[in-house]
Design a protein around this motif. Structure first.
Motif, PDB file in Angstrom:
ATOM      1  N   VAL A 161       0.865  -0.952  -0.070  1.00  0.00           N
ATOM      2  CA  VAL A 161      -0.209  -0.023   0.042  1.00  0.00           C
ATOM      3  C   VAL A 161       0.783   1.287  -0.183  1.00  0.00           C
ATOM      4  O   VAL A 161       1.706   1.466   0.929  1.00  0.00           O
ATOM      5  CB  VAL A 161      -0.985  -0.147   1.146  1.00  0.00           C
ATOM      6  CG1 VAL A 161      -1.990   1.077   1.074  1.00  0.00           C
ATOM      7  CG2 VAL A 161      -1.651  -1.273   1.088  1.00  0.00           C
ATOM      8  N   LEU A 162       0.677   2.057  -1.070  1.00  0.00           N
ATOM      9  CA  LEU A 162       1.423   3.246  -1.028  1.00  0.00           C
ATOM     10  C   LEU A 162       1.097   4.463  -0.277  1.00  0.00           C
ATOM     11  O   LEU A 162       1.120   5.730  -0.747  1.00  0.00           O
ATOM     12  CB  LEU A 162       1.779   3.489  -2.677  1.00  0.00           C
ATOM     13  CG  LEU A 162       2.403   2.503  -3.525  1.00  0.00           C
ATOM     14  CD1 LEU A 162       2.318   2.890  -5.168  1.00  0.00           C
ATOM     15  CD2 LEU A 162       3.879   2.187  -2.846  1.00  0.00           C
ATOM     16  N   LEU A 206      -6.073   1.577   0.798  1.00  0.00           N
ATOM     17  CA  LEU A 206      -6.716   0.317   1.295  1.00  0.00           C
ATOM     18  C   LEU A 206      -8.188   0.263   0.590  1.00  0.00           C
ATOM     19  O   LEU A 206      -8.666  -0.748   0.450  1.00  0.00           O
ATOM     20  CB  LEU A 206      -7.093   0.456   2.777  1.00  0.00           C
ATOM     21  CG  LEU A 206      -5.681   0.081   3.668  1.00  0.00           C
ATOM     22  CD1 LEU A 206      -5.892   0.169   5.288  1.00  0.00           C
ATOM     23  CD2 LEU A 206      -5.118  -1.017   3.278  1.00  0.00           C
ATOM     24  N   ARG A 207      -8.734   1.465   0.011  1.00  0.00           N
ATOM     25  CA  ARG A 207      -9.735   1.130  -1.005  1.00  0.00           C
ATOM     26  C   ARG A 207      -9.719   0.416  -1.840  1.00  0.00           C
ATOM     27  O   ARG A 207     -10.690  -0.271  -2.631  1.00  0.00           O
ATOM     28  CB  ARG A 207     -10.202   2.575  -1.327  1.00  0.00           C
ATOM     29  CG  ARG A 207     -10.704   3.617  -0.028  1.00  0.00           C
ATOM     30  CD  ARG A 207     -11.163   4.930  -0.517  1.00  0.00           C
ATOM     31  NE  ARG A 207      -9.925   5.699  -1.033  1.00  0.00           N
ATOM     32  CZ  ARG A 207      -9.867   6.875  -1.450  1.00  0.00           C
ATOM     33  NH1 ARG A 207     -10.929   7.794  -1.546  1.00  0.00           N
ATOM     34  NH2 ARG A 207      -8.457   7.326  -1.811  1.00  0.00           N
ATOM     35  N   TYR A 250      -8.684  -5.865  -9.543  1.00  0.00           N
ATOM     36  CA  TYR A 250      -7.331  -5.873  -9.848  1.00  0.00           C
ATOM     37  C   TYR A 250      -6.944  -5.918 -11.241  1.00  0.00           C
ATOM     38  O   TYR A 250      -7.210  -6.925 -11.859  1.00  0.00           O
ATOM     39  CB  TYR A 250      -6.260  -6.761  -9.045  1.00  0.00           C
ATOM     40  CG  TYR A 250      -4.928  -6.102  -8.859  1.00  0.00           C
ATOM     41  CD1 TYR A 250      -4.582  -5.201  -8.024  1.00  0.00           C
ATOM     42  CD2 TYR A 250      -3.862  -6.516  -9.797  1.00  0.00           C
ATOM     43  CE1 TYR A 250      -3.267  -4.579  -7.766  1.00  0.00           C
ATOM     44  CE2 TYR A 250      -2.835  -5.959  -9.618  1.00  0.00           C
ATOM     45  CZ  TYR A 250      -2.289  -5.266  -8.882  1.00  0.00           C
ATOM     46  OH  TYR A 250      -1.124  -4.708  -8.693  1.00  0.00           O
ATOM     47  N   PRO A 251      -6.631  -4.940 -12.131  1.00  0.00           N
ATOM     48  CA  PRO A 251      -6.473  -5.055 -13.264  1.00  0.00           C
ATOM     49  C   PRO A 251      -5.420  -6.194 -13.886  1.00  0.00           C
ATOM     50  O   PRO A 251      -4.371  -6.506 -13.240  1.00  0.00           O
ATOM     51  CB  PRO A 251      -6.088  -3.689 -13.956  1.00  0.00           C
ATOM     52  CG  PRO A 251      -5.253  -3.332 -12.782  1.00  0.00           C
ATOM     53  CD  PRO A 251      -6.063  -3.719 -11.490  1.00  0.00           C
ATOM     54  N   ALA A 252      -5.750  -6.580 -15.135  1.00  0.00           N
ATOM     55  CA  ALA A 252      -4.753  -7.528 -15.699  1.00  0.00           C
ATOM     56  C   ALA A 252      -3.226  -6.960 -16.252  1.00  0.00           C
ATOM     57  O   ALA A 252      -3.526  -5.835 -16.444  1.00  0.00           O
ATOM     58  CB  ALA A 252      -5.199  -8.451 -16.743  1.00  0.00           C
ATOM     59  N   THR A 253      -2.259  -7.788 -16.037  1.00  0.00           N
ATOM     60  CA  THR A 253      -1.178  -7.189 -16.829  1.00  0.00           C
ATOM     61  C   THR A 253      -0.955  -7.917 -18.160  1.00  0.00           C
ATOM     62  O   THR A 253      -0.722  -8.967 -18.175  1.00  0.00           O
ATOM     63  CB  THR A 253       0.142  -7.463 -15.548  1.00  0.00           C
ATOM     64  OG1 THR A 253      -0.170  -6.802 -14.615  1.00  0.00           O
ATOM     65  CG2 THR A 253       1.649  -6.920 -16.482  1.00  0.00           C
ATOM     66  N   ILE A 254      -0.699  -6.931 -19.080  1.00  0.00           N
ATOM     67  CA  ILE A 254      -0.569  -7.524 -20.537  1.00  0.00           C
ATOM     68  C   ILE A 254       0.803  -7.120 -20.777  1.00  0.00           C
ATOM     69  O   ILE A 254       1.274  -5.921 -20.988  1.00  0.00           O
ATOM     70  CB  ILE A 254      -1.727  -7.003 -21.362  1.00  0.00           C
ATOM     71  CG1 ILE A 254      -2.994  -7.321 -20.975  1.00  0.00           C
ATOM     72  CG2 ILE A 254      -1.292  -7.639 -22.669  1.00  0.00           C
ATOM     73  CD1 ILE A 254      -4.188  -6.503 -21.581  1.00  0.00           C
ATOM     74  N   ARG A 255       1.680  -8.192 -21.174  1.00  0.00           N
ATOM     75  CA  ARG A 255       3.079  -7.967 -21.918  1.00  0.00           C
ATOM     76  C   ARG A 255       2.971  -8.233 -23.354  1.00  0.00           C
ATOM     77  O   ARG A 255       2.206  -9.238 -23.827  1.00  0.00           O
ATOM     78  CB  ARG A 255       3.837  -8.733 -21.090  1.00  0.00           C
ATOM     79  CG  ARG A 255       3.885  -8.601 -19.653  1.00  0.00           C
ATOM     80  CD  ARG A 255       4.866  -9.693 -19.021  1.00  0.00           C
ATOM     81  NE  ARG A 255       5.260  -9.464 -17.705  1.00  0.00           N
ATOM     82  CZ  ARG A 255       4.663  -9.674 -16.757  1.00  0.00           C
ATOM     83  NH1 ARG A 255       3.500 -10.278 -16.744  1.00  0.00           N
ATOM     84  NH2 ARG A 255       5.034  -9.482 -15.454  1.00  0.00           N
TER      85      ARG A 255
END
Length: 224
Positions: free
Chosen positions: A123-124, A149-150, A156-161
């Motif tokens: 958490v940033l 925390l929200r 959570y978005p997918a990571t596409i490479r």
């Protein structure tokens, strides 16, 4: 239990509390010098803690003060040692792979979770930032990166490479797109700030290069 070296304690246990001061640290030092054979156990290695007024010394800094006085190292029972994570999963009757560690420090929360085989969420909103995340080594890289925390309640978005024929590496998270050509990393599309951090961290970590060997677009780590 005692706080005085004159009572000849059988062990020194050192944890954090706001009221811990020089006198307590001195008594711990005296006890360890008079009986070098007794155990010295510290609860965690957090060097700093974030407070409303700013960043303050944490338990790791207080342990370091005693270490400098007595010339020996404490045994750490808490983060990032895996035992505390293993005890937690036992108490909650959960498997490490089903457990999520949420924290704001790479060197204790995330490192400890990785050692214990758990997923982790950085958490940033605390000690570590997008910049330190990009620079982290493999042992301290989280499974997820959250702005606050929200984000726990959001998909959570997918990571596409993707890598093209010219050797340009592209990472897309949400609407954020980051590209790497050799050692140069640039933002192709900013998208949401947290997604830009996620994409930037992925492309840096996938490169296998140290952060000082890369030319990273500052927009990636200064967007939050």
């Amino acid at each position: 239990m005692t706080g005085l070296a004159d009572d000849s304690p059988d062990a020194v246990i050192q944890g954090f509390a706001p009221e811990v001061g020089w006198e307590q640290l001195a008594q711990a030092s005296f006890a360890l010098q008079r009986r070098p054979e007794i155990p010295w156990v510290a609860t965690n290695t957090d060097w700093t803690i974030p407070l409303q007024g700013g960043v303050a010394p944490g338990n790791g800094a207080l342990v370091s003060a005693v270490h400098l006085a007595v010339g020996r190292l404490a045994t750490f029972a808490g983060k990032p040692e895996p035992e505390i994570f293993e005890v937690a999963t036992e108490r909650f009757d959960s498997a490490p792979g089903e457990t999520l560690m949420i924290g704001d420090r790479l060197d204790t929360d995330v490192l400890g979770a990785n050692r214990a085989g758990m997923r982790s969420a950085l958490v940033l909103t605390g000690i570590d930032s997008a910049k330190t995340l990009l620079a982290s080594d493999a042992s301290m890289r989280p499974t997820y990166v959250l702005e606050d925390l929200r984000d726990l309640h959001k998909p959570y978005p997918a990571t596409i490479r993707h890598t093209d024929a010219d050797g340009v590496h592209t990472v897309e998270v949400g609407r954020a797109v980051v590209r790497r050509k050799g050692s140069v990393i640039r933002v192709a599309r900013a998208g949401a700030p947290i997604d830009l951090v996620r994409a930037g961290a992925t492309i840096v970590h996938d490169s296998g290069l140290k952060i000082f060997g890369l030319e990273v677009d500052p927009q990636i780590y200064s967007s939050l």
